[in-house]
Scaffold this motif. Structure first.
Motif, PDB file in Angstrom:
ATOM      1  N   MET A 167       0.838  -1.212  -0.091  1.00 56.35           N
ATOM      2  CA  MET A 167       0.040  -0.074  -0.006  1.00 56.35           C
ATOM      3  C   MET A 167       0.884   1.126   0.006  1.00 56.35           C
ATOM      4  O   MET A 167       1.868   1.356   0.449  1.00 56.35           O
ATOM      5  CB  MET A 167      -1.003  -0.046   1.097  1.00 56.35           C
ATOM      6  N   GLU A 168       0.432   2.282  -0.646  1.00 56.57           N
ATOM      7  CA  GLU A 168       1.242   3.647  -0.838  1.00 56.57           C
ATOM      8  C   GLU A 168       0.375   4.683  -1.301  1.00 56.57           C
ATOM      9  O   GLU A 168      -0.665   4.297  -1.775  1.00 56.57           O
ATOM     10  CB  GLU A 168       2.544   3.460  -1.754  1.00 56.57           C
ATOM     11  N   MET A 169       0.828   5.745  -1.282  1.00 56.19           N
ATOM     12  CA  MET A 169       0.015   6.996  -1.839  1.00 56.19           C
ATOM     13  C   MET A 169       0.283   7.275  -3.168  1.00 56.19           C
ATOM     14  O   MET A 169       1.364   6.948  -3.568  1.00 56.19           O
ATOM     15  CB  MET A 169       0.445   8.268  -1.185  1.00 56.19           C
ATOM     16  N   ALA A 170      -0.767   7.556  -4.107  1.00 52.81           N
ATOM     17  CA  ALA A 170      -0.455   8.121  -5.287  1.00 52.81           C
ATOM     18  C   ALA A 170       0.274   9.376  -5.353  1.00 52.81           C
ATOM     19  O   ALA A 170       0.075  10.108  -4.206  1.00 52.81           O
ATOM     20  CB  ALA A 170      -1.861   8.263  -6.131  1.00 52.81           C
ATOM     21  N   TYR A 171       1.138   9.589  -6.422  1.00 48.87           N
ATOM     22  CA  TYR A 171       2.184  10.733  -6.167  1.00 48.87           C
ATOM     23  C   TYR A 171       1.363  11.955  -6.194  1.00 48.87           C
ATOM     24  O   TYR A 171       2.024  12.893  -5.304  1.00 48.87           O
ATOM     25  CB  TYR A 171       3.085  10.641  -7.590  1.00 48.87           C
ATOM     26  N   LEU A 219       4.464  -4.945   2.169  1.00 50.09           N
ATOM     27  CA  LEU A 219       5.034  -3.945   1.958  1.00 50.09           C
ATOM     28  C   LEU A 219       4.390  -2.472   2.105  1.00 50.09           C
ATOM     29  O   LEU A 219       3.173  -2.495   1.238  1.00 50.09           O
ATOM     30  CB  LEU A 219       5.745  -4.027   0.351  1.00 50.09           C
ATOM     31  N   LEU A 220       4.933  -1.531   2.854  1.00 50.31           N
ATOM     32  CA  LEU A 220       4.536  -0.298   2.756  1.00 50.31           C
ATOM     33  C   LEU A 220       5.312   0.623   2.156  1.00 50.31           C
ATOM     34  O   LEU A 220       6.552   0.832   2.398  1.00 50.31           O
ATOM     35  CB  LEU A 220       4.200   0.082   4.321  1.00 50.31           C
ATOM     36  N   GLY A 221       4.767   1.381   1.157  1.00 51.93           N
ATOM     37  CA  GLY A 221       5.658   2.367   0.129  1.00 51.93           C
ATOM     38  C   GLY A 221       5.277   3.873   0.536  1.00 51.93           C
ATOM     39  O   GLY A 221       5.314   4.152   1.565  1.00 51.93           O
ATOM     40  N   ASP A 240       7.394  -9.176   9.358  1.00 52.23           N
ATOM     41  CA  ASP A 240       7.450  -9.566   7.917  1.00 52.23           C
ATOM     42  C   ASP A 240       6.909  -8.477   6.941  1.00 52.23           C
ATOM     43  O   ASP A 240       6.209  -8.603   5.916  1.00 52.23           O
ATOM     44  CB  ASP A 240       6.850 -10.764   7.553  1.00 52.23           C
ATOM     45  N   VAL A 241       7.416  -7.203   7.515  1.00 52.21           N
ATOM     46  CA  VAL A 241       6.867  -5.888   6.678  1.00 52.21           C
ATOM     47  C   VAL A 241       8.246  -5.125   6.253  1.00 52.21           C
ATOM     48  O   VAL A 241       9.053  -5.147   6.766  1.00 52.21           O
ATOM     49  CB  VAL A 241       5.994  -5.116   7.523  1.00 52.21           C
ATOM     50  N   THR A 242       7.914  -4.883   4.941  1.00 53.94           N
ATOM     51  CA  THR A 242       9.134  -3.842   4.465  1.00 53.94           C
ATOM     52  C   THR A 242       8.539  -2.518   4.352  1.00 53.94           C
ATOM     53  O   THR A 242       7.377  -2.262   3.606  1.00 53.94           O
ATOM     54  CB  THR A 242       9.564  -4.541   3.205  1.00 53.94           C
ATOM     55  N   MET A 243       9.336  -1.561   4.644  1.00 55.95           N
ATOM     56  CA  MET A 243       8.768  -0.165   4.500  1.00 55.95           C
ATOM     57  C   MET A 243       9.891   0.661   4.024  1.00 55.95           C
ATOM     58  O   MET A 243      10.950   0.805   4.393  1.00 55.95           O
ATOM     59  CB  MET A 243       8.643   0.370   5.968  1.00 55.95           C
ATOM     60  N   GLY A 267      13.585   1.125   5.618  1.00 54.60           N
ATOM     61  CA  GLY A 267      14.424   1.957   4.487  1.00 54.60           C
ATOM     62  C   GLY A 267      14.589   1.443   3.354  1.00 54.60           C
ATOM     63  O   GLY A 267      14.152   0.218   3.233  1.00 54.60           O
ATOM     64  N   PRO A 268      14.909   2.205   2.511  1.00 55.53           N
ATOM     65  CA  PRO A 268      15.519   3.657   2.504  1.00 55.53           C
ATOM     66  C   PRO A 268      14.378   4.641   2.627  1.00 55.53           C
ATOM     67  O   PRO A 268      13.214   4.264   2.136  1.00 55.53           O
ATOM     68  CB  PRO A 268      16.317   3.855   1.289  1.00 55.53           C
ATOM     69  N   GLN A 269      14.740   5.798   3.392  1.00 59.18           N
ATOM     70  CA  GLN A 269      13.680   6.842   3.482  1.00 59.18           C
ATOM     71  C   GLN A 269      13.774   7.570   1.982  1.00 59.18           C
ATOM     72  O   GLN A 269      14.843   7.598   1.316  1.00 59.18           O
ATOM     73  CB  GLN A 269      14.324   7.814   4.648  1.00 59.18           C
ATOM     74  N   ASN A 270      12.374   8.242   1.726  1.00 56.12           N
ATOM     75  CA  ASN A 270      12.491   8.981   0.543  1.00 56.12           C
ATOM     76  C   ASN A 270      13.490  10.271   0.805  1.00 56.12           C
ATOM     77  O   ASN A 270      13.431  10.839   1.608  1.00 56.12           O
ATOM     78  CB  ASN A 270      10.771   9.374   0.331  1.00 56.12           C
ATOM     79  N   ASN A 271      14.152  10.564  -0.537  1.00 60.06           N
ATOM     80  CA  ASN A 271      15.041  11.557  -0.431  1.00 60.06           C
ATOM     81  C   ASN A 271      14.564  12.391  -1.825  1.00 60.06           C
ATOM     82  O   ASN A 271      15.527  13.265  -2.393  1.00 60.06           O
ATOM     83  CB  ASN A 271      16.445  11.359  -0.475  1.00 60.06           C
TER      84      ASN A 271
END
Length: 281
Positions: A167-171, A219-221, A240-243, A267-271
């Motif tokens: 799951m993630e936000m649309a840009y 996965l969390l994006g 068992d989660v990747t962020m 990680g990685p954090q958004n840059n």
């Protein structure tokens, strides 16, 4: 004993890796995430006979009996609010893009996403939604800053099973909503009297801080603030989660107790942040 497996991706030489999401570029690929997970989960040959670590999470009977599946149809118009105990399982990948404008609206030269003189601001609750998402048009209420989460957990004994999905936000939504968590543990992002709207805080809605929450298997994006955020939670298990691609933090839990994070990559954090903080205002 609480365990957090955090992988230092810089040691693996993938700091320049990129993944293309629609027309925008982010800093990590799904294949690289798989490599990270394999690195984290690879068994230690010297510990083959070691006893298996126990998972600190315990799912209640209520969680096991009430099973709900979440699909894209459930998140078209606003935050998915969990108000009953149960297991909430993703049936597909979820991309949050609440109340997004149509292509025709965006093509209109007079249209602006920051137009406040309307009953239906793009990516924000409409006036018709005030009963469910109150506050945007009055500066008092839980949603004074708009949709602050993809999913809120407003009940005890809740399991969110990502079921191998992401799951993630649309840009575009990510650009417009600068205070957002993919999963918010509670019915608000700030405790009463604190946060950016505290000067206007006359809301009397009871504060909800859940107990016994499990988040697992996916996965969390992309998120403009957090992947997972909460306050005063009593009992949280993340396994068992990747962020990745969060602007602020993967997990932030203020005043929480009995928190277990295991077999998880943060990680990685958004840059690749496109705006300054002042854009929020």
């Amino acid at each position: 004993m609480n365990v957090m497996n955090i992988c230092l991706w810089t040691l693996m030489g993938i700091t320049s890796a990129k993944y293309t999401h629609t027309e925008h570029t982010h800093k990590i690929s799904i294949s690289d995430l798989s490599k990270i997970r394999n690195f984290v989960e690879a068994p230690d040959e010297h510990q083959e006979d070691a006893p298996e670590q126990a998972d600190d999470s315990v799912e209640s009977v209520a969680t096991q009996e009430n099973v709900v599946y979440i699909s894209s149809e459930d998140i078209l118009s606003g935050t998915y609010r969990i108000t009953q105990p149960g297991t909430y399982t993703l049936s597909e990948d979820l991309i949050f893009n609440f109340n997004a404008p149509s292509n025709e609206q965006k093509a209109d030269e007079l249209w602006s996403p920051n137009d406040y003189d309307t009953d239906n601001m793009a990516w924000f609750p409409s006036k018709a939604q005030q009963d469910d998402y109150d506050g945007l048009y009055s500066y008092t209420g839980l949603y004074s800053l708009g949709f602050f989460a993809g999913i809120t957990v407003e009940a005890d004994d809740v399991t969110i099973d990502l079921n191998g999905h992401f799951m993630e936000m649309a840009y575009d939504f990510y650009l417009q909503q600068r205070f957002f968590s993919l999963i918010e543990l509670g019915n608000r992002q700030f405790i009463s009297g604190q946060g950016s709207m505290s000067v206007f805080d006359t809301d009397t809605t009871p504060e909800v801080y859940p107990s016994n929450v499990v988040i697992k298997n996916g996965l969390l994006g992309l998120s403009s603030h957090h992947a997972i955020h909460g306050n005063n939670v009593q009992g949280l298990s993340v396994t068992d989660v990747t962020m990745h691609n969060f602007d602020v933090a993967g997990v932030a839990c203020n005043g929480c107790n009995n928190v277990y994070v295991g077999d998880t990559v943060i990680g990685p954090q958004n840059n690749n942040i496109p705006v300054l903080g002042r854009y929020t205002h």
